[in-house]
Design a protein around this motif. Structure first.
Motif, short mmCIF file in Angstrom:
data_model
loop_
_atom_site.label_atom_id
_atom_site.label_comp_id
_atom_site.label_asym_id
_atom_site.label_seq_id
_atom_site.Cartn_x
_atom_site.Cartn_y
_atom_site.Cartn_z
N ARG A 121 0.84 -1.20 0.00
CA ARG A 121 0.00 0.00 0.00
C ARG A 121 0.87 1.25 0.00
NH1 ARG A 121 -3.74 -1.67 5.21
NH2 ARG A 121 -4.32 -3.79 4.51
N GLY A 122 0.37 2.30 -0.64
CA GLY A 122 1.04 3.58 -0.61
C GLY A 122 2.20 3.66 -1.59
N GLU A 123 2.84 4.84 -1.62
CA GLU A 123 3.91 5.08 -2.57
C GLU A 123 5.27 4.62 -2.07
OE1 GLU A 123 3.93 9.21 -3.58
OE2 GLU A 123 2.41 8.94 -5.13
N TRP A 124 5.46 4.59 -0.75
CA TRP A 124 6.78 4.30 -0.19
C TRP A 124 6.93 2.82 0.12
CZ3 TRP A 124 10.64 7.84 0.07
CH2 TRP A 124 10.28 9.20 -0.04
N ILE A 125 8.10 2.26 -0.26
CA ILE A 125 8.48 0.90 0.11
C ILE A 125 9.67 1.01 1.05
CG2 ILE A 125 9.34 -1.33 -0.69
CD1 ILE A 125 6.46 -0.78 -1.53
N GLY A 126 9.55 0.43 2.24
CA GLY A 126 10.63 0.44 3.20
C GLY A 126 11.46 -0.83 3.09
N MET A 127 12.78 -0.70 3.30
CA MET A 127 13.68 -1.83 3.21
C MET A 127 14.68 -1.82 4.36
SD MET A 127 14.50 -1.65 -0.87
CE MET A 127 15.65 -3.03 -0.78
N SER A 128 14.83 -2.96 5.01
CA SER A 128 15.90 -3.17 5.96
C SER A 128 16.80 -4.24 5.34
CB SER A 128 15.34 -3.65 7.31
OG SER A 128 16.38 -3.93 8.22
N SER A 129 17.97 -3.82 4.86
CA SER A 129 18.78 -4.66 3.96
C SER A 129 20.16 -4.93 4.53
CB SER A 129 18.94 -3.96 2.60
OG SER A 129 17.69 -3.61 2.04
N HIS A 130 20.66 -6.14 4.25
CA HIS A 130 22.04 -6.47 4.57
C HIS A 130 22.57 -7.45 3.52
CE1 HIS A 130 19.96 -9.90 6.49
NE2 HIS A 130 21.05 -10.57 6.19
N SER A 131 23.90 -7.48 3.37
CA SER A 131 24.54 -8.37 2.40
C SER A 131 25.50 -9.31 3.11
CB SER A 131 25.31 -7.57 1.35
OG SER A 131 24.44 -6.82 0.54
#
Length: 281
Positions: free
Chosen positions: A234-244
């Motif tokens: 939903r909405g315009e913003w996509i949140g990401m909590s990322s690690h490699s």
């Protein structure tokens, strides 16, 4: 009236492409990647393939895209007509599999397989939800110019096609990153991007934003992207909590993965993983 920029413009179906192609698109400068202005960033390509899965024949079933597996098999050129083919590999009424391929003439440059699950709203008993990994309001955070890509004044997807707001971590420092991303241009003209398309476009940033090794000394490329969704974002913003991850702290086998917890304005919505090819420069 000024036309709003897009990531892809319609093009005539090339005669030297696959015979079953029904659409053709040309990537614009807003789809450029950060390393070579001749080639697309994986995000716009992933969003276009997600759209193809969403628009595959549905029968009389309301489908939810539950999983996308995208393979970026070749560099996708900017400014060249690309053919798009779509097929329903596994028809069904509860579960279905669709596929799409993007072609530069007779060369397949990217493809996707999408798992669809029939969409049905019903009440659930109280149950534990995955813990959110991002605090705050979507879009909150700081803007930061990249120090590692082509000049931010050059039109490209990371700088002009998408907006980033960093919550934790940095574009320019190694390590995990938490951020919000939204498209600032449309995927195609006069069509509002869906939540699935927005998530696919954002999820391909996971590797780039969370790199933990020096890009001047090591190459780390994601040849694929797999995204799982529990519902439509939903909405315009996509949140990401990322690690490699690249192996152990002392040694890499030449492979790795980047992993992102995906969020939207309502909380956790999915997860994405990218395989990594790692090589000393």
């Amino acid at each position: 009236m000024t036309r709003r920029p897009t990531l892809f413009d319609p093009a005539p179906v090339p005669t030297d492409g696959p015979h079953d192609a029904i659409e053709a698109w040309t990537a614009t400068e807003y789809a450029r990647g950060p390393w070579d202005p001749r080639h697309c960033h994986g995000g716009p390509v992933s969003a276009l393939l997600a759209r193809a899965c969403e628009r595959a024949p549905t029968g009389d079933v309301d489908w939810l895209i539950s999983r996308l597996t995208i393979e970026l098999t070749r560099p996708v050129p900017v400014g060249v007509p690309l053919s798009l083919t779509t097929t329903v590999e596994r028809p069904g009424r509860k579960v279905s599999v669709v596929a799409a391929s993007l072609w530069d003439a007779d060369t397949e440059v990217a493809k996707v397989r999408g798992l669809r699950i029939r969409h049905l709203d019903f009440d659930l008993p109280p149950h534990d939800l995955a813990a959110p990994e991002i605090d705050g309001t979507p879009g909150e955070g700081r803007h930061e110019r990249t120090a590692w890509a082509i000049d931010d004044d050059t039109i490209a997807f990371h700088s002009h096609g998408a907006e980033h707001r960093l919550v934790d971590g940095s574009w320019n420092d190694p390590g995990p990153v938490t951020l919000w991303i939204r498209l600032t241009v449309d995927l195609i003209d006069q069509e509002r991007p869906t939540g699935v398309q927005r998530a696919a476009a954002a999820a391909d940033f996971g590797n780039g934003v969370s790199s933990s090794i020096d890009y001047e000394q090591y190459l780390y490329i994601n040849p694929d992207l797999t995204m799982h969704l529990a519902r439509a974002p939903r909405g315009e913003w996509i949140g990401m909590s990322s690690h490699s991850t690249y192996g152990t702290a002392e040694m890499s086998s030449g492979a790795g993965f980047a992993e992102s917890a995906l969020h939207d304005e309502a909380g956790r919505v999915g997860r994405s993983v990218q395989s990594l090819f790692v090589d000393p420069r």
